[in-house]
Structure formats: C-alpha cells, structure tokens
Design an enzyme around this catalytic site. Sequence first.
Site, PDB file in Angstrom:
ATOM      1  N   LYS A  64     -79.283 -57.364 -39.129  1.00 35.34           N
ATOM      2  CA  LYS A  64     -78.301 -57.105 -38.069  1.00 35.34           C
ATOM      3  C   LYS A  64     -77.768 -58.365 -37.389  1.00 35.34           C
ATOM      4  CE  LYS A  64     -77.385 -53.725 -38.399  1.00 35.34           C
ATOM      5  NZ  LYS A  64     -76.711 -53.311 -39.678  1.00 35.34           N
ATOM      6  N   GLY A  66     -75.386 -60.467 -39.191  1.00 36.23           N
ATOM      7  CA  GLY A  66     -74.223 -60.969 -39.906  1.00 36.23           C
ATOM      8  C   GLY A  66     -74.420 -61.096 -41.406  1.00 36.23           C
ATOM      9  N   THR A  67     -75.474 -60.460 -41.915  1.00 41.07           N
ATOM     10  CA  THR A  67     -75.791 -60.495 -43.339  1.00 41.07           C
ATOM     11  C   THR A  67     -74.610 -60.043 -44.203  1.00 41.07           C
ATOM     12  OG1 THR A  67     -77.980 -59.734 -42.652  1.00 41.07           O
ATOM     13  CG2 THR A  67     -77.510 -59.725 -45.033  1.00 41.07           C
ATOM     14  N   HIS A 128     -84.050 -61.083 -46.378  1.00 39.50           N
ATOM     15  CA  HIS A 128     -84.413 -61.042 -44.954  1.00 39.50           C
ATOM     16  C   HIS A 128     -85.790 -61.682 -44.731  1.00 39.50           C
ATOM     17  CE1 HIS A 128     -81.019 -58.840 -43.603  1.00 39.50           C
ATOM     18  NE2 HIS A 128     -81.399 -57.634 -43.950  1.00 39.50           N
ATOM     19  N   SER A 159     -77.596 -54.094 -31.985  1.00 37.91           N
ATOM     20  CA  SER A 159     -77.062 -53.731 -33.292  1.00 37.91           C
ATOM     21  C   SER A 159     -78.099 -52.944 -34.097  1.00 37.91           C
ATOM     22  CB  SER A 159     -76.647 -55.005 -34.041  1.00 37.91           C
ATOM     23  OG  SER A 159     -76.048 -54.682 -35.269  1.00 37.91           O
ATOM     24  N   TYR A 212     -73.695 -66.461 -35.819  1.00 34.02           N
ATOM     25  CA  TYR A 212     -72.681 -65.410 -35.872  1.00 34.02           C
ATOM     26  C   TYR A 212     -71.569 -65.653 -34.853  1.00 34.02           C
ATOM     27  CZ  TYR A 212     -70.887 -60.575 -35.536  1.00 34.02           C
ATOM     28  OH  TYR A 212     -70.097 -59.448 -35.506  1.00 34.02           O
ATOM     29  N   ARG A 281     -69.987 -51.795 -37.216  1.00 36.29           N
ATOM     30  CA  ARG A 281     -70.023 -50.985 -35.990  1.00 36.29           C
ATOM     31  C   ARG A 281     -69.009 -51.467 -34.975  1.00 36.29           C
ATOM     32  NH1 ARG A 281     -72.528 -50.973 -30.876  1.00 36.29           N
ATOM     33  NH2 ARG A 281     -73.085 -53.147 -31.247  1.00 36.29           N
ATOM     34  N   LYS A 282     -69.167 -52.697 -34.521  1.00 43.14           N
ATOM     35  CA  LYS A 282     -68.327 -53.194 -33.436  1.00 43.14           C
ATOM     36  C   LYS A 282     -67.869 -54.631 -33.728  1.00 43.14           C
ATOM     37  CE  LYS A 282     -68.251 -52.673 -28.436  1.00 43.14           C
ATOM     38  NZ  LYS A 282     -69.018 -52.209 -27.273  1.00 43.14           N
ATOM     39  N   GLY A 283     -68.799 -55.443 -34.231  1.00 41.52           N
ATOM     40  CA  GLY A 283     -68.442 -56.803 -34.623  1.00 41.52           C
ATOM     41  C   GLY A 283     -68.047 -57.693 -33.460  1.00 41.52           C
TER      42      GLY A 283
END
Length: 315
Positions: A64, A66-67, A128, A159, A212, A281-283
């Site tokens: 969560k 920026g992968t 990860h 996130s 990010y 989702r929102k970024g």
Amino acid sequence: DDDNGAAPPDEYDDIVSALPTSTTIGLRHYHGAWVSEWRVRGVISAQRRFVPRPGDMLLGSPPKCGTTWLKALSFAVMARDAYPPAGAGHPLRRLNPHDCVPFMDELFSAGQQAKLDALPSPRLMNTHMHHSLLPASVADNPACKIVYVCREPKDMVVSMWHFLRGAWRFTFAELFEWACEGKTPNGPVWEHILGYWRASRAAPERVMFLRYEEMLADPIGHVRELARFLGRPFSAADEAAGLPASVVELCSFEALRGVSARSVGSCSGSRVEFSHQSYFRKGAVGDWTNHMTADMARRFDAIVEDKLRGSGLAF
Ligand code: A3P
C-alpha cells in the site's frame, strides 16, 4: 518438487506453524518481520531457491505504498520499444500492472517460481519482503538492482485499511493498534523502510530509494531518474518525442483505474481476490487526516520518529 512449479512448498509448514502469530489477519513473526502465513512459505522458499540473473531488477515496497504504480512505470519504461507508451495497444491499457510484472513472493508461495525462470532477461519482478529477508543472492548481488518505494506511514495505514477491510473483519481502531506495534502485513513498516534506506545509502547505484509523495509531486522527473537507474535512459529523441510524459500519462492514477481488467486474484493458495479498482482508491497524500484523530497521529508519528532516529530519514 524442485522448481517444477507445481506444488506449493508445504514442506515449510512445520517451520511456519511454530512461529509466533498475531492479529486476525493471520500474521506470523519471521526473523523480525510480520508476514502473512501464506507468504512466509514463499519467503523461505525464495531464500533457498531463488536463482538470480545478471540484470535482474527487483521492485521493493511495503504493501500500500505505491507498488502498483511503480510496477506500471517500470514496465512501461523497460518495455517501451515493444510497446510504445502512447500506443492504443499497450498492455497497461487492458491489464492490471500486477499482471505485467510478476510478484516474486506470491510465485514462491504458490510454488510457481518456474514462471520467473521463464522470463526473458533483464527480468523485472517485485517483492514486499524486508531487505533483510531477501535471498542473499539478490540482496548482495552487484549485478542485480533494486528500486524501492515507500510512503508516509500514516497514509499507508489508511490505504491498508481500505484495501483489507473488504476481506477481513476489523475496525480501523484495531488496525491502528496493530500498526503501532508494527503488526501490519510485512511490518513493522519502519523496519521495512530502514532496511532499504540503509541499503540505498550503502550502494546508491544498486538500490534506488523513492518516496510516493515525491513521485506524485514530480512524476516526469522521477520517471527520467527511474529510466536512468534501470539502464534505459531516455535519449534526446525519446525526449523530443515526449516519451517521459507519455509514460506518466499511461501510468496515471486515472488512466490505470479506468482500465477494465479482471480482478487480481494472485496465484492459487492466496485466500483473497481483489478487484482491479481496489488497487486505485484515491491516490492522494494526507488522507490520514480523514481517519485519525490528532492524538492518534501524534502517537503514531512519535513511534515512527523514534524508530527512524539517527537514520537520516524522516517523514
Ligand atoms: P490510496 O489507498 O491512498 O489511494 P500499492 O500499489 O502498494 O497497493 O499502493 C496502493 C496505493 O497507491 C493506493 O493509495 C492507490 O490509490 C495508489 N495508487 C495506485 N496507482 C496509482 C497511480 N498510478 N498513481 C498514484 N497513486 C496510485
């Protein structure tokens, strides 16, 4: 079963079931990291079996952070001769980025690591895993490069909440408490970040450290740096053709979210399937303000600050 790609590595079940466990999302404590039970097998298997190749590019991140974006950008940069970023037929216009760049941990967890062997060189993969858990053959390999992305940890928690709540039952307050103890998937997040931060400080030509928020502030500048680091710098002709901007556009939040791709189930064995849209989702930066009280934020900030003290890194 040696690497024929068929069976999940259940020979590690005895090791895994002996590890301390925590939280309702089934995390196990493995060498200082909280890893989902299913993924621990993959970590152990990768440590024992991963065969590096010169030119390997590994994208690292806590979940969560920026992968998906980093996978898209790296793929677009690396594959730009075969797939011009502005082209209507680009794979990222119909596939989720996770279907364009393989997830090393998932493949090893599912016993499907043969898929990595089948990739052409230079290979692009993601993980990860904590830096300390990476197979030594890649972590210490001068012929392999790592690009790492992390994110302001409070935004990561928010996130994660939105992402995981579709599959598990817990409240934001519960997740927040776990996060304060470092018990989030692939947590503690500060240990995750510190591992790659130190590796990047020690060998910046091999480990690129991205944030990010900084990528969002200057995506084109970061894509240029990324291309250079991956060994595929944009030429004067590429620049004249506007390629860096085309890559950014192709991989923008809106563009990727608008793709109608199938859900991302990951390989067999993983319990959960996530919709394509759940990865977008929102970024935005700072969504924690909509979920945490000032007291919660202060408490979490103090923990992170304390853990990062002396590292030269701060959020
Ligand atoms: P939010 O939940 O805050 O919106 P990961 O890919 O590691 O799972 O991280 C997911 C986060 O990255 C989500 O954050 C998601 O919206 C955001 N994200 C995904 N694609 C993005 C893109 N192309 N540009 C910017 N942010 C993106």
